[in-house]
Motif scaffolding. Structure first.
Motif: not given
Length: 233
Positions: A223-228
């Motif tokens: 999720l963090a990678d997607k938001e980044k």
């Protein structure tokens, strides 16, 4: 055609206690399924079936309609299929009529709107239920075995023509991204593969199924990678 979406969430999760309301990013886990359903144009109503007052409160905060699930349908051994039936019967008793049932399990928070839309499109008059799958990392023709009590082992699947990996059929893992079905099929059958099943392939990064803390941490990372990535667009 009316489409009702459902999220089925028990309060007594054993693998990761309280997981359905545990924060994943900025939202409780169950809210990710609700928020995706709210973005799918074809979905008319969103319901959360639960035995938990805490989960119900979160569901209502995110504008979902709560169905109180009986305790006997919220145990570790109760088939979720029976919870599906309970929700359908409950709404029918209230006078609801709908054409398509879709389950969006809370444990798959990384699904995309496009995944749900593809499942809805795939349900036709000749199909009873649509499931989601992702390419399997192992093949039952080569590196999956069954073993007896003495440790004697054999391949799960055998085939005279499957001497090389390239010759074996492509296999997939079922995921919990989405299940789309005709309500009557659920009410008149006992399991998914009682009818004609279609599948939609979902990328592995959108098909994480959270059962324990390790799955949860993987979901947090993805999720963090997607938001980044979205922030950089």
């Amino acid at each position: 055609m009316s489409v009702y979406a459902f999220i089925f969430a028990r309060g007594n999760s054993k693998g990761l206690p309280g997981k359905n309301i545990k924060l994943l990013g900025d939202h409780p886990l169950i809210a990710h399924s609700i928020r995706v359903a709210q973005q799918v144009p074809g979905i008319d109503k969103i319901f959360v079936s639960t035995d938990s007052d805490e989960i119900a409160a979160v569901a209502e905060a995110y504008k979902a309609i709560v169905i109180k699930r009986p305790d006997e349908l919220a145990t570790d051994t109760a088939p979720e299929w029976h919870a599906w039936r309970h929700a359908i019967y409950h709404l029918q008793a209230q006078g609801h009529k709908f054409d398509v049932f879709i389950s969006l399990p809370a444990t798959s928070p990384l699904r995309g709107v496009e995944d749900v839309e593809q499942c809805l499109v795939s349900l036709d008059s000749g199909t009873d239920i649509v499931v989601t799958v992702t390419p399997a990392s192992r093949s039952p023709y080569f590196n999956m075995v069954v073993r007896d009590t003495q440790g004697v082992s054999q391949l799960v699947c055998t085939g005279d023509n499957a001497h090389r990996r390239q010759d074996a059929p492509t296999v997939y893992d079922m995921t919990t991204v989405a299940y789309v079905a005709h309500p009557d099929f659920i009410l008149t059958n006992e399991r998914i593969f009682s009818g004609r099943v279609k599948s939609v392939v979902v990328p592995r990064e959108r098909a994480v199924d959270i059962d324990d803390i390790y799955d949860f941490k993987m979901a947090e990372m993805l999720l963090a990678d997607k938001e980044k990535a979205h922030a950089g667009e």
